[in-house]
Design a protein around this motif. Structure first.
Motif, PDB file in Angstrom:
ATOM      1  N   GLY A 314       5.246  -6.439  -7.937  1.00 12.10           N
ATOM      2  CA  GLY A 314       5.049  -5.284  -8.805  1.00 12.10           C
ATOM      3  C   GLY A 314       5.394  -3.948  -8.189  1.00 12.10           C
ATOM      4  O   GLY A 314       5.124  -2.902  -8.797  1.00 12.10           O
ATOM      5  N   PHE A 315       6.011  -3.935  -6.993  1.00 14.09           N
ATOM      6  CA  PHE A 315       6.350  -2.678  -6.336  1.00 14.09           C
ATOM      7  C   PHE A 315       7.798  -2.286  -6.628  1.00 14.09           C
ATOM      8  O   PHE A 315       8.648  -3.137  -6.865  1.00 14.09           O
ATOM      9  CB  PHE A 315       6.152  -2.792  -4.825  1.00 14.09           C
ATOM     10  N   GLY A 316       8.068  -0.986  -6.578  1.00  9.77           N
ATOM     11  CA  GLY A 316       9.421  -0.488  -6.752  1.00  9.77           C
ATOM     12  C   GLY A 316       9.687  -0.003  -8.160  1.00  9.77           C
ATOM     13  O   GLY A 316       8.990  -0.354  -9.114  1.00  9.77           O
ATOM     14  N   LYS A 317      10.730   0.800  -8.285  1.00 12.04           N
ATOM     15  CA  LYS A 317      11.097   1.347  -9.596  1.00 12.04           C
ATOM     16  C   LYS A 317      11.698   0.286 -10.491  1.00 12.04           C
ATOM     17  O   LYS A 317      11.553   0.321 -11.711  1.00 12.04           O
ATOM     18  CB  LYS A 317      12.083   2.502  -9.416  1.00 12.04           C
ATOM     19  N   VAL A 327      -0.743  -4.207  -9.887  1.00 14.69           N
ATOM     20  CA  VAL A 327      -1.011  -3.539  -8.616  1.00 14.69           C
ATOM     21  C   VAL A 327      -2.180  -2.582  -8.792  1.00 14.69           C
ATOM     22  O   VAL A 327      -2.189  -1.745  -9.700  1.00 14.69           O
ATOM     23  CB  VAL A 327       0.231  -2.776  -8.124  1.00 14.69           C
ATOM     24  N   HIS A 328      -3.167  -2.714  -7.919  1.00 15.50           N
ATOM     25  CA  HIS A 328      -4.307  -1.795  -7.924  1.00 15.50           C
ATOM     26  C   HIS A 328      -4.167  -0.847  -6.744  1.00 15.50           C
ATOM     27  O   HIS A 328      -3.967  -1.282  -5.604  1.00 15.50           O
ATOM     28  CB  HIS A 328      -5.625  -2.563  -7.813  1.00 15.50           C
ATOM     29  N   ALA A 329      -4.252   0.451  -7.012  1.00 15.38           N
ATOM     30  CA  ALA A 329      -4.139   1.466  -5.963  1.00 15.38           C
ATOM     31  C   ALA A 329      -5.478   2.166  -5.766  1.00 15.38           C
ATOM     32  O   ALA A 329      -6.079   2.661  -6.723  1.00 15.38           O
ATOM     33  CB  ALA A 329      -3.055   2.478  -6.319  1.00 15.38           C
ATOM     34  N   VAL A 352      -4.106   5.475   1.390  1.00 16.33           N
ATOM     35  CA  VAL A 352      -3.951   4.810   0.092  1.00 16.33           C
ATOM     36  C   VAL A 352      -3.783   3.320   0.353  1.00 16.33           C
ATOM     37  O   VAL A 352      -2.984   2.919   1.218  1.00 16.33           O
ATOM     38  CB  VAL A 352      -2.741   5.352  -0.690  1.00 16.33           C
ATOM     39  N   GLN A 353      -4.532   2.519  -0.371  1.00 20.14           N
ATOM     40  CA  GLN A 353      -4.434   1.061  -0.216  1.00 20.14           C
ATOM     41  C   GLN A 353      -4.022   0.433  -1.543  1.00 20.14           C
ATOM     42  O   GLN A 353      -4.598   0.723  -2.591  1.00 20.14           O
ATOM     43  CB  GLN A 353      -5.759   0.471   0.252  1.00 20.14           C
ATOM     44  N   PHE A 354      -3.000  -0.440  -1.475  1.00 22.72           N
ATOM     45  CA  PHE A 354      -2.500  -1.154  -2.651  1.00 22.72           C
ATOM     46  C   PHE A 354      -2.876  -2.630  -2.535  1.00 22.72           C
ATOM     47  O   PHE A 354      -2.716  -3.236  -1.470  1.00 22.72           O
ATOM     48  CB  PHE A 354      -0.980  -1.030  -2.762  1.00 22.72           C
ATOM     49  N   GLN A 355      -3.355  -3.204  -3.636  1.00 25.26           N
ATOM     50  CA  GLN A 355      -3.681  -4.628  -3.697  1.00 25.26           C
ATOM     51  C   GLN A 355      -2.847  -5.271  -4.805  1.00 25.26           C
ATOM     52  O   GLN A 355      -2.792  -4.760  -5.925  1.00 25.26           O
ATOM     53  CB  GLN A 355      -5.172  -4.837  -4.004  1.00 25.26           C
TER      54      GLN A 355
END
Length: 444
Positions: A314-317, A327-329, A352-355
């Protein structure tokens, strides 16, 4: 009539047709299908015998000159399936039919007395035989999974390769099975080995972390350089392997420190302007890469390439294909940190933490003497300014099939994996897709 199969049908000039199950094959599975033979037309065309066989092949082509010389292309094809029971004769020129220990029939028309299993086929067409086959796939644990990478990259990375399994029907005009006068019909299928040591559940266990850091620089007024600091951690479960089609938790932690500044700014969080951490999943990139290593030819030419499989988790444009990760930020508030050697200065810190979750549908990791693949993650955290982006690479543990013997394949399993469409195309006589020859030559 043919057996009721979920099937793909292939034909050769209406002499032979093949209906074959497209289900995923595992060790010891039965590969089922039906071969139809127009015996009269086969004899008129001079066919002596028709066989059906399970075939597995590794094909590799490498370009040792970066596309500058056609003669520098080395191609190698290697058969990898062996054993009893993987081949049988369907028909012979005398109209003999072989099916286990059943009697042979010299004349298959309306006046003959064929086996009951062929009554309906012959009633439909006096010259047509429908022959059902069920060939056991070998249980050799060393057989690699299905794999196909028909994408050419660039100079010094000229590799195209595949591990392909298929049902092959051959109409033999010549005693030499590889003679050009013979006719061949194939239907590829996907094979995955069993996961002999399934990993434990991936939730609630220790995590393995890759760490990286950088010092982004910003030029202020009068050419003064302001240097910040970034620390990154990429974490996945600490497991010996990751199975296909199972969610694998992943976390990314990014901590940014501002350049040192006067303690007068300690109550002014807005003074923290660079480098600011990303706060959404679209602000950073996480991609899956495949490393392919090929060894071919008498001189054991060794070459590798690194292939971008696109964004994951789920990362990126650019949105990830297939499984959609949420994605949870967790965006922390800026904190003022006093400088230890100078209490009149300090700097801001923000974390900042991403899960999220990874979900693999690629060909599992494997190692063969001629071809091997494995996977890695590449994280890119962009910051303003030339050379300020932070990049981190993490080599993943082996990716396994996640399929356990005697247990049903879980729902949602992608049985075609991420295989290139060329995997499911007909294999040319020389064993290499036409596109390979075209893509192996780069413009000068």
């Amino acid at each position: 009539m043919p057996l009721p199969l979920r099937k793909n049908t292939a034909k050769i000039d209406q002499i032979i047709s093949l209906d074959c199950s497209t289900d995923l094959i595992t060790p010891g599975s039965l590969v089922n299908g039906v071969v139809r033979v127009d015996t009269k037309l086969a004899e008129r065309k001079g066919l002596r015998e028709i066989t059906v066989e399970l075939v597995g092949e590794i094909r590799i082509a490498i370009d040792t000159a970066g596309g500058k010389d056609d003669w520098a292309t080395i191609r190698q094809k290697k058969s990898i399936i062996q054993g009893d029971g993987i081949k049988m004769t369907v028909w012979k020129g005398s109209s003999d039919l072989v099916q286990d220990d059943s009697p042979k029939w010299n004349k298959l028309d309306k006046e003959s007395s064929p086996p009951p299993s062929f009554q309906s086929a012959i009633a439909e067409s006096s010259g047509m035989i429908s022959f059902s086959f069920s060939l056991p796939f070998p249980t050799d644990p060393a057989l690699p999974p299905s794999f196909c990478d028909n994408v050419y990259v660039s100079y010094a990375e000229g590799i195209v390769s595949s591990v392909q399994y298929f049902v092959q029907v051959k109409g033999l005009k010549n005693e030499n099975p590889n003679h050009e006068s013979n006719v061949t019909l194939v239907k590829p299928f996907v094979y995955l080995p069993y996961d002999d040591s399934p990993p434990p559940p991936v939730h609630g266990i220790a995590m393995r972390t890759w760490k990286g850091g950088s010092n982004p620089t910003k030029v202020a007024m009068f050419g003064e350089k302001k240097v910040g600091e970034v620390q990154v951690g990429l974490s996945v479960p600490s497991l010996p392997s990751f199975p296909l089609s199972q969610e694998i938790p992943i976390s990314i932690e990014i901590t940014c420190f501002s350049p040192y500044m006067s303690a007068n700014e300690s109550n002014n969080p807005s003074s923290f302007k660079f480098p600011l951490p990303p706060t959404t999943a679209q602000d950073l990139e996480l991609k899956l890469f495949r490393r392919v290593v090929a060894v071919v030819g008498k001189m054991k030419h060794r070459m590798h390439r690194r292939i971008d499989l696109g964004p994951v988790a789920g990362f990126g444009k650019k949105e990830s294909t297939g499984f959609k990760s949420l994605v949870h930020a967790d965006v922390g508030a800026p904190e003022w940190i006093v400088r230890e050697d100078n209490k009149k200065e300090g700097r801001w810190r923000q974390t900042v933490q991403f899960q999220s979750s990874l979900f693999f549908d690629c060909s599992p990791t494997f190692e063969h003497e001629n071809l091997s693949i494995r996977y890695m993650l590449d994280l890119k955290v962009p910051f303003p300014g030339i050379g300020n982006n932070l990049e981190l690479s993490a080599t993943l543990p082996p990716i396994t099939s996640g399929i356990i013997a005697n247990i049903d394949i879980p729902d949602g399993f992608n049985k075609k994996l991420d295989l290139h469409p060329s995997y499911f195309e007909r294999v040319p006589v020389d064993g290499f897709p036409t596109a390979w020859k075209q893509t192996l030559t780069l413009p000068g």
